[in-house]
Motif scaffolding. Structure first.
Motif, PDB file in Angstrom:
ATOM      1  N   LEU B 262       0.828  -1.212   0.000  1.00 42.04           N
ATOM      2  CA  LEU B 262       0.000   0.000   0.000  1.00 42.04           C
ATOM      3  C   LEU B 262       0.862   1.263   0.000  1.00 42.04           C
ATOM      4  O   LEU B 262       0.568   2.218  -0.723  1.00 42.04           O
ATOM      5  CB  LEU B 262      -0.932   0.008   1.218  1.00 42.04           C
ATOM      6  N   LYS B 264       3.904   1.670  -1.128  1.00 41.52           N
ATOM      7  CA  LYS B 264       4.510   1.869  -2.454  1.00 41.52           C
ATOM      8  C   LYS B 264       3.466   2.346  -3.462  1.00 41.52           C
ATOM      9  O   LYS B 264       3.690   3.288  -4.222  1.00 41.52           O
ATOM     10  CB  LYS B 264       5.103   0.548  -2.953  1.00 41.52           C
ATOM     11  N   LEU B 265       2.335   1.667  -3.453  1.00 39.82           N
ATOM     12  CA  LEU B 265       1.275   1.965  -4.421  1.00 39.82           C
ATOM     13  C   LEU B 265       0.813   3.419  -4.294  1.00 39.82           C
ATOM     14  O   LEU B 265       0.726   4.148  -5.287  1.00 39.82           O
ATOM     15  CB  LEU B 265       0.094   1.003  -4.170  1.00 39.82           C
ATOM     16  N   PHE B 266       0.534   3.835  -3.083  1.00 35.49           N
ATOM     17  CA  PHE B 266      -0.042   5.163  -2.887  1.00 35.49           C
ATOM     18  C   PHE B 266       0.971   6.271  -3.132  1.00 35.49           C
ATOM     19  O   PHE B 266       0.617   7.380  -3.513  1.00 35.49           O
ATOM     20  CB  PHE B 266      -0.635   5.274  -1.478  1.00 35.49           C
ATOM     21  N   ARG B 268       3.549   6.059  -5.381  1.00 40.59           N
ATOM     22  CA  ARG B 268       3.851   6.185  -6.808  1.00 40.59           C
ATOM     23  C   ARG B 268       2.613   6.516  -7.636  1.00 40.59           C
ATOM     24  O   ARG B 268       2.719   7.119  -8.706  1.00 40.59           O
ATOM     25  CB  ARG B 268       4.483   4.878  -7.301  1.00 40.59           C
ATOM     26  N   TYR B 269       1.449   6.111  -7.165  1.00 44.34           N
ATOM     27  CA  TYR B 269       0.229   6.323  -7.961  1.00 44.34           C
ATOM     28  C   TYR B 269      -0.823   7.075  -7.158  1.00 44.34           C
ATOM     29  O   TYR B 269      -1.815   6.494  -6.711  1.00 44.34           O
ATOM     30  CB  TYR B 269      -0.323   4.983  -8.444  1.00 44.34           C
ATOM     31  N   LYS B 273      -4.625   6.177  -5.243  1.00 49.51           N
ATOM     32  CA  LYS B 273      -4.946   6.505  -3.856  1.00 49.51           C
ATOM     33  C   LYS B 273      -6.247   7.314  -3.812  1.00 49.51           C
ATOM     34  O   LYS B 273      -7.156   7.017  -3.041  1.00 49.51           O
ATOM     35  CB  LYS B 273      -3.796   7.315  -3.240  1.00 49.51           C
TER      36      LYS B 273
END
Ligand SMILES: Cc1cc2nc3c(=O)[nH]c(=O)nc-3n(C[C@H](O)[C@H](O)[C@H](O)COP(=O)(O)OP(=O)(O)OC[C@H]3O[C@@H](n4cnc5c(N)ncnc54)[C@H](O)[C@@H]3O)c2cc1C
Ligand SMILES: Cc1cc2nc3c(=O)[nH]c(=O)nc-3n(C[C@H](O)[C@H](O)[C@H](O)COP(=O)(O)OP(=O)(O)OC[C@H]3O[C@@H](n4cnc5c(N)ncnc54)[C@H](O)[C@@H]3O)c2cc1C
Lengths: 350, 281
Positions: B262, B264-266, B268-269, B273
């Protein structure tokens, strides 16, 4: 390849997009096609037209306005009570007539049940070429003809097909394959009206009833922003509940690979892939899915792909954004919990 | 009640492999099967025969080996099988294919009127779903595509009522026979071939028609000549993405893995989010 077009065919000018609508709403694929058609028309230096057919009235004319917003310069409009609901015969007749009178060089339709039904009939009536389910459309600079690229052999290869000595050049494209352009509500254009010239008694097929889908699954999956999909790696139908749980927390749609829909764990219209739906969400989470080419072609346009798979060599890791090598039955509940906590915090903060 | 069922022989695409180095199709040893969608069409025709009597004719255009597909159709209970085969058909696109099939069906009609022409929804190789509509237009039949149920056939009045899968719902359509029906997958389950039928199918002298016997005079309407579409090139898809960034798992609990993902995901993207957080509202 160089071709000398017969002057009769060289007279065909302009790019057309058939604006599909049912139950008072235009299908988004038509707007996606207008975005693509705009690029083709600009490359050729010709106009982009929407083709709107339907019952007389405001509702039908609104589709013309929408077509302008999404890039059309003009709209061909055929209004007739016979066209209130889609039927092959009058729609084929109307569209064929328009083509014969106004002579476009390119005609694009959505590869929906309606679009495929209509496109096949119109192409045969006009005796021209039709390329199905294209994933890319370009103008060949050599000969100004349409170069339509589509997957072959289950998506493992692509082929580019051209219709050289016939007009119009026809192609269908599946929903969500092309991106939706930004609408410009300030844009407008001109409307060219054309009569249908049929009476109801000419039409053999009658619509007795329309039964709307109760859970309108179909449109929702194709246009979902977040999709959580499960595959055979979940092993048992009960485990698929973990997919539903995560989807619920995320407000996501549920997808599946083909073995899962075939086994009846979820309904067939949730299948993602070559013989299922093409999707283009912002986030696609795939658990227990190997990433076979037939699945990949239906979801690889997703912005971010998270894959959960036990096997570090699974093909899905070749194109996913993030990969978790592990047991989906443990990872899925952990993810659900992590998202739940994040949302709870966001809720408090907001 | 006379139905003609169009069946195509296709390579079992689940067994086709692409050569990892040359990117060419490795077809050697790939078995040929009846297009899976056509089995639903065949079963639909057989069900109507069970109910109303009559005949089922299976029709296939293809190379001589396609005989195997027709024998299979006979073993399921088709009464007659016709293979339309001629080198002149090579390279036919859907326009040329529908022309050839329509000519053959006209020949069939000379012996016995046809009430319904059945086709599958699409094939698994060409996958265009264009042949059914094409045949219907050429024979001036009423076209019923994506049929999910045949509600009623009234032979006296020459009428049929079907359910057709449309966008967002099901259309109930009533039309006049003869009609062409393209059958949606999953609407029935193919019966098992009986031993008797298997024996009959193996011995049956199926009809093999060349171009002339199929009633086609003009060679310019079939094969490459009769096909407006031209395959300009075949190529391998470009790898569109990098390999996935793998999140370490062996180190710790699933909850740690989820938290790492989560974060990393939030970072970079942010758009993902934002999308997720819409749920919190
Ligand atoms: C003509 C044709 C059309 C097709 N159309 C489609 C289509 O539209 N859509 C589609 O999806 N398929 C389609 N297929 C099927 C496709 O070829 C694949 O067979 C299918 O996608 C595989 O599904 P899967 O990944 O769920 O299963 P599998 O390939 O069996 O993969 C299961 C994966 O789960 C992993 N796994 C096992 N246990 C666990 C665990 N505990 N935790 C995490 N991971 C685990 C395994 O490592 C494996 O990678 C089509 C095939 C053909 C021939
Ligand atoms: C990879 C690939 C891509 C292609 N792309 C195109 C394209 O974009 N446009 C185009 O015009 N052609 C295309 N073709 C050619 C096309 O596949 C052939 O014309 C083929 O003969 C019929 O089309 P189809 O397989 O798409 O059938 P579909 O239209 O999908 O088949 C529908 C139904 O028609 C019946 N049917 C189809 N073929 C036969 C047959 N030979 N004998 C009996 N019944 C049959 C079956 O009942 C079948 O279920 C392509 C071929 C390949 C291999």
């Amino acid at each position: 390849r160089k071709v000398e077009l017969d002057p009769r065919l060289a007279a065909y000018k302009g790019v057309w997009v058939f604006i599909e609508h049912e139950r008072g709403a235009a299908h988004q694929v038509s707007f996606e096609l207008l975005g693509e058609g705009r690029k083709l028309a600009d490359a050729l230096g010709v106009e982009l037209a929407g083709v709107v057919m339907g019952a007389p009235g405001e509702a039908t004319r609104r589709f013309c306005a929408q077509a302008f917003h999404y890039g059309a310069d003009l709209c061909y409009l055929v209004e007739d009570p016979i066209l209130a609901e889609y039927r092959n015969e009058p729609y084929t007749r109307g569209l064929t007539d328009l083509v014969n009178v106004f002579q476009p060089e390119i005609l694009l339709l959505g590869a929906t049940t309606l679009g495929r039904d209509l496109a096949g009939s119109v192409a045969t009536t006009l005796q021209t070429g039709l390329t199905a389910d294209c994933t890319e459309l370009n103008i060949d600079p050599e000969n100004r003809s349409l170069a339509a690229t589509r997957p072959t052999f289950g998506g493992s290869l692509l082929c580019t097909i051209q219709t050289l000595n016939y007009r119009p050049q026809m192609a269908t494209v599946r929903p969500r394959v092309m991106s939706l352009p930004e609408p410009d509500t300030g844009r407008s254009g001109r409307i060219v009206e054309h009569p249908l010239g049929l009476v109801e008694t000419d039409i053999v097929t009658k619509v007795l009833e329309f039964i709307p889908d109760q859970n309108r699954d179909q449109a929702q999956l194709a246009y979902a922003d977040i999709i959580v999909s499960g595959g055979r790696g979940l092993k048992r139908p009960e485990n698929f509940q973990l997919i539903w749980d995560l989807a619920k927390v995320l407000g996501a749609e549920v997808g599946a690979s083909r073995p899962v829909t075939q086994a009846g764990w979820v309904s067939a219209d949730r299948q993602v892939g070559q013989t299922g739906k093409t999707v283009r969400p912002k986030l696609y989470i795939a658990a227990g899915i190997s990433g076979a080419i037939q699945h990949r072609v239906g979801m690889e346009a997703s912005d971010v792909i998270i894959a959960i798979n036990e096997d570090p060599a699974a093909p899905i890791f070749d194109f996913a954004t993030y990969g978790i090598v592990g047991n989906a039955m443990q990872i899925l509940p952990a993810l659900t919990e992590a998202f739940r906590q994040h949302l709870a915090t966001a809720r408090k903060a907001g | 009640m006379h139905s003609v069922v169009c069946i195509k022989q296709v390579p079992d695409s689940s067994q086709i492999r692409v050569h990892p180095v040359t990117n060419t199709i490795m077809r050697q040893g790939v078995p040929a099967i009846i297009n899976p969608y056509d089995l639903f069409a065949l079963e639909a025709a057989l069900k109507l025969k069970d109910r109303y009597g009559g005949r089922v004719t299976a029709l296939c255009m293809g190379p001589p080996q396609a005989e195997a597909a027709l024998r299979k159709a006979l073993s399921f209970g088709a009464d007659e099988a016709i293979l339309v085969t001629d080198r002149a058909f090579a390279g036919s696109d859907t326009l040329a294919t529908s022309f050839a099939l329509a000519s053959a069906i006209r020949q069939i009609q000379r012996d016995m009127a046809v009430d319904i022409v059945f086709t599958g929804k699409q094939t698994i190789d060409g996958d265009t779903a264009q042949v059914g509509p094409g045949v219907a237009k050429r024979l001036d039949l009423q076209l019923l595509t994506y049929v999910s149920n045949i509600d009623e056939v009234d032979l006296e009045r020459g009428e049929i009522v079907v359910q057709r899968r449309a966008e967002g719902g099901v259309q109930v359509l009533k039309t006049r026979l003869p009609a062409l029906v393209t059958v949606l997958e999953g609407i029935n389950e193919m019966r098992f071939a009986t031993l008797d039928d298997m024996f009959r199918a193996a011995r049956y002298p199926l009809k093999v028609w060349n171009r002339e016997q199929a009633g086609i005079e003009d060679v310019a309407r079939i094969g490459l000549k009769g096909s407006p579409t031209v395959v300009a090139k075949v190529f391998a898809p470009q790898a569109r993405r990098e390999r996935a960034e793998l999140i370490e798992t062996h180190s710790g609990a699933s909850s740690d893995v989820a938290a790492t993902l989560l974060a990393k995901l939030f970072t970079r993207y942010p758009q993902v989010k934002a999308q997720v957080e819409r749920q919190a509202l």
